[in-house]
Design an enzyme around this catalytic site. Sequence first.
Site, PDB file in Angstrom:
ATOM      1  N   GLU A   1      -4.003  -2.516  27.545  1.00 14.39           N
ATOM      2  CA  GLU A   1      -4.552  -3.810  27.948  1.00 14.39           C
ATOM      3  C   GLU A   1      -5.170  -4.447  26.705  1.00 14.39           C
ATOM      4  O   GLU A   1      -5.876  -3.760  25.949  1.00 14.39           O
ATOM      5  CB  GLU A   1      -5.623  -3.549  29.011  1.00 14.39           C
ATOM      6  CG  GLU A   1      -6.447  -4.732  29.368  1.00 14.39           C
ATOM      7  CD  GLU A   1      -7.714  -4.332  30.156  1.00 14.39           C
ATOM      8  OE1 GLU A   1      -8.496  -5.219  30.469  1.00 14.39           O
ATOM      9  OE2 GLU A   1      -7.899  -3.127  30.440  1.00 14.39           O
TER      10      GLU A   1
ATOM     11  N   ASP B   1     -15.826  10.283  19.216  1.00 13.42           N
ATOM     12  CA  ASP B   1     -15.756   9.685  17.873  1.00 13.42           C
ATOM     13  C   ASP B   1     -16.509   8.358  17.900  1.00 13.42           C
ATOM     14  O   ASP B   1     -15.990   7.311  17.517  1.00 13.42           O
ATOM     15  CB  ASP B   1     -14.280   9.474  17.489  1.00 13.42           C
ATOM     16  CG  ASP B   1     -14.081   9.202  15.998  1.00 13.42           C
ATOM     17  OD1 ASP B   1     -15.044   9.336  15.220  1.00 13.42           O
ATOM     18  OD2 ASP B   1     -12.951   8.833  15.612  1.00 13.42           O
TER      19      ASP B   1
HETATM   20  P1  ADP Z   1      -6.680   3.295  14.736  1.00 16.54           P
HETATM   21  O1  ADP Z   1      -6.221   4.338  15.717  1.00 16.54           O
HETATM   22  O2  ADP Z   1      -5.649   3.008  13.695  1.00 16.54           O
HETATM   23  O3  ADP Z   1      -8.037   3.572  14.153  1.00 16.54           O
HETATM   24  P2  ADP Z   1      -7.842   1.415  16.618  1.00 16.54           P
HETATM   25  O4  ADP Z   1      -7.592   1.965  17.976  1.00 16.54           O
HETATM   26  O5  ADP Z   1      -9.208   1.607  16.064  1.00 16.54           O
HETATM   27  O6  ADP Z   1      -6.754   1.939  15.577  1.00 16.54           O
HETATM   28  O7  ADP Z   1      -7.457  -0.124  16.651  1.00 16.54           O
HETATM   29  C1  ADP Z   1      -7.425  -0.918  15.469  1.00 16.54           C
HETATM   30  C2  ADP Z   1      -8.159  -2.239  15.708  1.00 16.54           C
HETATM   31  O8  ADP Z   1      -7.489  -2.961  16.738  1.00 16.54           O
HETATM   32  C3  ADP Z   1      -9.587  -2.037  16.228  1.00 16.54           C
HETATM   33  O9  ADP Z   1     -10.503  -1.997  15.184  1.00 16.54           O
HETATM   34  C4  ADP Z   1      -9.795  -3.226  17.104  1.00 16.54           C
HETATM   35  O10 ADP Z   1     -10.274  -4.326  16.367  1.00 16.54           O
HETATM   36  C5  ADP Z   1      -8.406  -3.579  17.616  1.00 16.54           C
HETATM   37  N1  ADP Z   1      -8.182  -3.060  18.981  1.00 16.54           N
HETATM   38  C6  ADP Z   1      -8.166  -1.764  19.380  1.00 16.54           C
HETATM   39  N2  ADP Z   1      -7.883  -1.655  20.676  1.00 16.54           N
HETATM   40  C7  ADP Z   1      -7.691  -2.919  21.133  1.00 16.54           C
HETATM   41  C8  ADP Z   1      -7.343  -3.479  22.413  1.00 16.54           C
HETATM   42  N3  ADP Z   1      -7.120  -2.714  23.481  1.00 16.54           N
HETATM   43  N4  ADP Z   1      -7.247  -4.823  22.495  1.00 16.54           N
HETATM   44  C9  ADP Z   1      -7.451  -5.612  21.411  1.00 16.54           C
HETATM   45  N5  ADP Z   1      -7.746  -5.158  20.195  1.00 16.54           N
HETATM   46  C10 ADP Z   1      -7.874  -3.820  20.046  1.00 16.54           C
END
Ligand code: ADP
Length: 295
Positions: free
Chosen positions: A98, A203
């Site tokens: 989502e 984390d």
């Molecule tokens: P990684 O596993 O590479 O660390 P993240 O899960 O932290 O990646 O996601 C990278 C970036 O994408 C996050 O810092 C956030 O800004 C954005 N993000 C993560 N999840 C969502 C989401 N469900 N919807 C919108 N943006 C997201």
Amino acid sequence: MTKVSCDEYLSARIRELFGNDSRVSSRRGLGGGCINNAEEYALSGGEKLFVKRNRSSHSGLFAAEAAGLEALAVSGGPRVPGVLGFHDDGTDQILILEFISPGVKGRDFWELFGRQMAILHRAGTDKGFGFDGDNHIGATEQRNGWMPDWLEFFARRRIGFQLELAISRGRMDTGTAGECEKFMSRIPEILIEPEMPSLLHGDLWGGNYMIGDRGEPVLIDPAVYYGHREADLAMTELFGGFKPSFYSAYNEAYPLKSGYRRRRDAYNLYHMLNHLNLFGASYLGSVQAILRRYT
Ligand code: ADP
């Protein structure tokens, strides 16, 4: 049998979720992720999706992240993006979530976050400490399974695993490794058993929550397991940024046991060892400083 590629899987999921006419109208790269390639997909019907891809050999990475996110979706806990699909085609892996439209912090953001984390931490299990299946913390494997004893779980599956990794990667001298082993053997004196195995984000630093469109906290990128809730709280203090009202709201809803401050850095040794393993020698000093405090 022909393999379904990640792109084919994604197109099929989009049709299932939003109808046969739905198409991707644009894609935008999102910064911030350390490990994966994260993108915002806008669809022809105006909907948005969050799509993460990984090309590494960590097979099962996103299946485990999806299981973690689904476990975290506890009623009354912080918001968590819904899992819309994941797939591994042998080369690429993809996770569809989502899309969280970023907002600005509501006035009660930190109080709400603290209260919601207390609710999350009251979610327990009768399986013991750990989780069904291993997952990752950053790019490092996190060993789970189940153990009945928290102190042994933390010593072996958290500190012991990272220590072995540090030695095998040549990140640690034998003197520090010896101090680390001494620390492990003293864990029963340093830490305490929790009142129950709590559901942990695993984390919880400033890069792993977002602000949702109603100004509310949203948990992302977890390394979920059931453990001592002090481990989650400790990590929020490692890199800072969590406001005092977060801690006071948490403590009001689910008071921490006395002595938490003395135990905090012992929990953060896990993350410092992980940083040493991921990013190298610049973290050795932080590891040694924690070890000196306890041995
Ligand atoms: P990684 O596993 O590479 O660390 P993240 O899960 O932290 O990646 O996601 C990278 C970036 O994408 C996050 O810092 C956030 O800004 C954005 N993000 C993560 N999840 C969502 C989401 N469900 N919807 C919108 N943006 C997201």
